[in-house]
Design a protein around this motif. Structure first.
Motif, PDB file in Angstrom:
ATOM      1  N   THR A  18       0.818  -1.217   0.000  1.00 53.44           N
ATOM      2  CA  THR A  18       0.000   0.000   0.000  1.00 53.44           C
ATOM      3  C   THR A  18       0.848   1.262   0.000  1.00 53.44           C
ATOM      4  OG1 THR A  18      -0.203   0.071   2.431  1.00 53.44           O
ATOM      5  CG2 THR A  18      -1.892  -1.166   1.223  1.00 53.44           C
ATOM      6  N   TYR A  19       2.119   1.155   0.357  1.00 56.72           N
ATOM      7  CA  TYR A  19       3.006   2.323   0.331  1.00 56.72           C
ATOM      8  C   TYR A  19       3.546   2.592  -1.081  1.00 56.72           C
ATOM      9  CZ  TYR A  19       2.782   2.713   5.344  1.00 56.72           C
ATOM     10  OH  TYR A  19       2.319   2.909   6.627  1.00 56.72           O
ATOM     11  N   LEU A  20       3.351   1.629  -1.961  1.00 58.16           N
ATOM     12  CA  LEU A  20       3.804   1.792  -3.343  1.00 58.16           C
ATOM     13  C   LEU A  20       2.657   2.100  -4.296  1.00 58.16           C
ATOM     14  CD1 LEU A  20       6.337  -1.195  -3.518  1.00 58.16           C
ATOM     15  CD2 LEU A  20       6.767   1.180  -2.837  1.00 58.16           C
ATOM     16  N   ASP A  40       0.644  -0.705 -12.804  1.00 51.80           N
ATOM     17  CA  ASP A  40       1.825   0.170 -12.825  1.00 51.80           C
ATOM     18  C   ASP A  40       3.039  -0.500 -12.191  1.00 51.80           C
ATOM     19  OD1 ASP A  40       0.710   2.666 -13.969  1.00 51.80           O
ATOM     20  OD2 ASP A  40      -0.620   2.539 -12.241  1.00 51.80           O
ATOM     21  N   ILE A  41       2.803  -1.239 -11.106  1.00 48.18           N
ATOM     22  CA  ILE A  41       3.866  -1.938 -10.388  1.00 48.18           C
ATOM     23  C   ILE A  41       3.399  -3.360 -10.126  1.00 48.18           C
ATOM     24  CG2 ILE A  41       5.180  -2.048  -8.212  1.00 48.18           C
ATOM     25  CD1 ILE A  41       4.927   0.995  -8.026  1.00 48.18           C
ATOM     26  N   VAL A  42       4.303  -4.321 -10.240  1.00 52.16           N
ATOM     27  CA  VAL A  42       3.994  -5.702  -9.879  1.00 52.16           C
ATOM     28  C   VAL A  42       4.937  -6.131  -8.761  1.00 52.16           C
ATOM     29  CG1 VAL A  42       5.472  -6.610 -11.727  1.00 52.16           C
ATOM     30  CG2 VAL A  42       3.739  -8.088 -10.690  1.00 52.16           C
ATOM     31  N   SER A  99      -1.496   0.059  -8.479  1.00 46.91           N
ATOM     32  CA  SER A  99      -1.808   1.191  -9.348  1.00 46.91           C
ATOM     33  C   SER A  99      -1.244   2.478  -8.755  1.00 46.91           C
ATOM     34  CB  SER A  99      -3.328   1.315  -9.503  1.00 46.91           C
ATOM     35  OG  SER A  99      -3.697   2.581 -10.014  1.00 46.91           O
ATOM     36  N   THR A 100      -0.699   3.329  -9.632  1.00 45.64           N
ATOM     37  CA  THR A 100      -0.190   4.636  -9.211  1.00 45.64           C
ATOM     38  C   THR A 100      -0.811   5.700 -10.120  1.00 45.64           C
ATOM     39  OG1 THR A 100       1.761   4.406 -10.643  1.00 45.64           O
ATOM     40  CG2 THR A 100       1.984   3.684  -8.366  1.00 45.64           C
ATOM     41  N   PRO A 101      -1.915   6.308  -9.713  1.00 51.76           N
ATOM     42  CA  PRO A 101      -2.640   7.234 -10.596  1.00 51.76           C
ATOM     43  C   PRO A 101      -1.829   8.475 -10.953  1.00 51.76           C
ATOM     44  CG  PRO A 101      -3.507   7.332  -8.358  1.00 51.76           C
ATOM     45  CD  PRO A 101      -2.563   6.172  -8.398  1.00 51.76           C
ATOM     46  N   GLU A 102      -2.205   9.052 -12.068  1.00 50.68           N
ATOM     47  CA  GLU A 102      -1.516  10.226 -12.598  1.00 50.68           C
ATOM     48  C   GLU A 102      -1.394  11.343 -11.563  1.00 50.68           C
ATOM     49  OE1 GLU A 102      -2.792  13.559 -15.877  1.00 50.68           O
ATOM     50  OE2 GLU A 102      -3.014  11.457 -16.464  1.00 50.68           O
ATOM     51  N   GLY A 103      -2.451  11.583 -10.789  1.00 50.64           N
ATOM     52  CA  GLY A 103      -2.452  12.667  -9.814  1.00 50.64           C
ATOM     53  C   GLY A 103      -1.600  12.404  -8.586  1.00 50.64           C
ATOM     54  N   GLU A 104      -1.064  11.183  -8.468  1.00 48.06           N
ATOM     55  CA  GLU A 104      -0.235  10.825  -7.320  1.00 48.06           C
ATOM     56  C   GLU A 104       1.150  10.370  -7.766  1.00 48.06           C
ATOM     57  OE1 GLU A 104      -2.216   8.331  -4.427  1.00 48.06           O
ATOM     58  OE2 GLU A 104      -4.173   9.168  -4.942  1.00 48.06           O
ATOM     59  N   GLY A 105       1.640  10.986  -8.821  1.00 49.73           N
ATOM     60  CA  GLY A 105       2.998  10.702  -9.283  1.00 49.73           C
ATOM     61  C   GLY A 105       3.114   9.622 -10.322  1.00 49.73           C
ATOM     62  N   GLY A 106       1.990   9.034 -10.732  1.00 51.86           N
ATOM     63  CA  GLY A 106       2.033   7.992 -11.744  1.00 51.86           C
ATOM     64  C   GLY A 106       2.215   8.564 -13.137  1.00 51.86           C
ATOM     65  N   TRP A 107       2.492   7.695 -14.079  1.00 51.71           N
ATOM     66  CA  TRP A 107       2.697   8.114 -15.465  1.00 51.71           C
ATOM     67  C   TRP A 107       1.381   8.623 -16.058  1.00 51.71           C
ATOM     68  CZ3 TRP A 107       6.839   5.934 -19.065  1.00 51.71           C
ATOM     69  CH2 TRP A 107       8.024   5.724 -18.365  1.00 51.71           C
ATOM     70  N   LYS A 108       1.481   9.600 -16.942  1.00 51.84           N
ATOM     71  CA  LYS A 108       0.308  10.207 -17.580  1.00 51.84           C
ATOM     72  C   LYS A 108      -0.020   9.420 -18.842  1.00 51.84           C
ATOM     73  CE  LYS A 108       1.705  14.750 -15.851  1.00 51.84           C
ATOM     74  NZ  LYS A 108       2.140  16.123 -16.223  1.00 51.84           N
ATOM     75  N   LEU A 109      -0.995   8.545 -18.724  1.00 50.05           N
ATOM     76  CA  LEU A 109      -1.289   7.599 -19.792  1.00 50.05           C
ATOM     77  C   LEU A 109      -2.492   8.048 -20.623  1.00 50.05           C
ATOM     78  CD1 LEU A 109      -0.785   4.265 -17.814  1.00 50.05           C
ATOM     79  CD2 LEU A 109       0.897   5.634 -19.063  1.00 50.05           C
ATOM     80  N   PRO A 110      -2.536   7.670 -21.894  1.00 50.04           N
ATOM     81  CA  PRO A 110      -3.624   8.102 -22.775  1.00 50.04           C
ATOM     82  C   PRO A 110      -4.882   7.240 -22.647  1.00 50.04           C
ATOM     83  CG  PRO A 110      -2.024   6.857 -24.036  1.00 50.04           C
ATOM     84  CD  PRO A 110      -1.480   6.959 -22.643  1.00 50.04           C
TER      85      PRO A 110
END
Length: 398
Positions: A152-154, A200-202, A361-372
């Motif tokens: 959950t920290y990732l 995003d991460i496994v 999952s790492t959403p765009e608004g929390e530092g994740g990659w900006k995906l189309p």
């Protein structure tokens, strides 16, 4: 008749939605968004891709092969105690494992390190191997709690299949690996070619090892990209085209097609977008039932070449590692491709090879990659979600 390649993919959101899920079904109040077609207007053509990628996501296996201290972290006694105490407290609270969150699994001493690790996975070399997780001393239940709490920290855990499994089990269930239109390869002992999971991460926690095989290889997608741009630019161009169909393997929500259509290589949205990779040859090659019926086009010669050259290049540039019992491997799926050798289990009654898997999952608004994709800023983006199937966290494969 096969749809035209310029056709806008059907958006099933009017039928299937990941918004406003029932808290009675989804304990943390968030539903996995599932598999989507990309937004066509956000896709970039090959001529907008860089000729070469630079930065920390580009690495050479030779730089790490003889320096495991650069990508390995041994849990300290203090870290093990903190995870143990927090796991005990969580289990005493009787909160379902599917309801675990960072707030419900406080790790004040480890949190700064885990935040730095998250950034390193997302924006750095993209991988780390933990060692010394006491899975045998703790058993499956406590290990699962501590492992998911650590995760959950990732990122936010997401569903990995149509059954809603948020704690996956990589284990040979006896499924037939030749039935690739029905069987997920992680449920077999067959080789897994280089691929990226639908997250995003496994994370992979080794609970039990095999007698032989089952070893891990990883490759920097950006190193692979640079190599292909120099040696096979035609392959890169093919991989950037939205002509690749992906099998949902029957894990389909109401109103959705049984496949999606997208590129293998993307650019992030916005300025200076990074090269993002989505690839799994088993999902591309399992669609023969549709191409034989004329519903979708078969793989072209250019696509066959691209798939072959991509795999060969990954093999040539790969870093090899072996997971021992109590090891946890965390990888980026955005810029690291991974594979697994075929394996053979010990004869019964010895335990079969068993890895617990997390998709995060790492959403765009929390530092994740900006995906189309339409779900780029959803907390639990991507994954596999069938209708309102609730999340499940079993302690072994079923």
């Amino acid at each position: 008749m096969a749809p035209a390649l310029t056709e806008t993919p059907v958006d099933p959101q009017s039928v299937f939605s990941y918004h406003n899920p029932s808290p009675k079904v989804f304990p943390d109040g968030i539903k996995t968004s599932g598999q989507w077609n990309p937004e066509p207007q956000l896709l970039k053509p090959y001529d907008q891709f860089p000729k070469e990628v630079s930065g920390p996501t580009v690495w050479n296996a030779e730089d790490y092969k003889h320096n495991p201290e650069q990508w390995t972290h041994h849990f300290s006694e203090e870290e093990v105690k903190e995870m143990s105490d927090t796991a005990d407290a969580f289990m005493a609270s009787e909160t379902p494992l599917t309801g675990i969150t960072k707030d419900k699994f406080p790790l004040p001493k480890m949190s700064a390190f885990l935040e730095a690790l998250r950034k390193e996975i997302l924006d750095g070399k993209g991988f780390l191997l933990f060692k010394g997780f006491p899975v045998q001393a703790w058993g499956n239940h406590k290990s699962a709690v501590a492992y998911m709490g650590l995760g959950t920290y990732l990122g936010y855990f997401i569903s990995q299949n149509g059954l809603g499994h948020v704690l996956g089990h990589v284990k040979d269930t006896g499924a037939d690996p030749t039935q690739i239109d029905k069987v997920r390869i992680y449920r077999t002992a067959a080789r897994q070619f280089f691929h990226a999971d639908d997250s995003d991460i496994v994370g992979l926690l080794c609970v039990a090892k095999s007698l032989e095989g089952g070893e891990s290889d990883i490759a920097s997608t950006h190193h692979v990209f640079n190599t292909l741009q120099k040696e096979h630019p035609d392959v890169v161009e093919t991989l950037t085209q939205p002509i690749w169909y992906w099998d949902r393997k029957g894990e389909v929500s109401a109103g959705q097609e049984p496949y999606t259509r997208q590129p293998v290589l993307y650019l992030e949205t916005g300025q200076d977008g990074r090269v993002y990779t989505k690839w799994d040859p088993y999902y591309v090659r399992s669609l023969k039932r549709f191409s034989d019926a004329g519903v979708i086009p078969p793989l072209s010669e250019a696509q066959e070449k691209a798939a072959r050259v991509l795999e060969e290049t990954c093999q040539r540039l790969a870093l090899h590692m072996i997971l021992d019992i109590g090891d946890i491997q965390f990888l980026s799926n955005a810029h690291v491709l991974h594979s697994r050798t075929a394996y053979k289990d010990y004869p019964a009654p010895a335990p079969a090879r068993h890895l617990m898997r997390l998709w995060l999952s790492t959403p765009e608004g929390e530092g994740g990659w900006k995906l189309p994709f339409t779900d780029s800023d959803h907390k639990k983006r991507s994954g596999v979600q069938v209708n309102d199937t609730p999340p499940r966290a079993l302690l072994d494969a079923e």
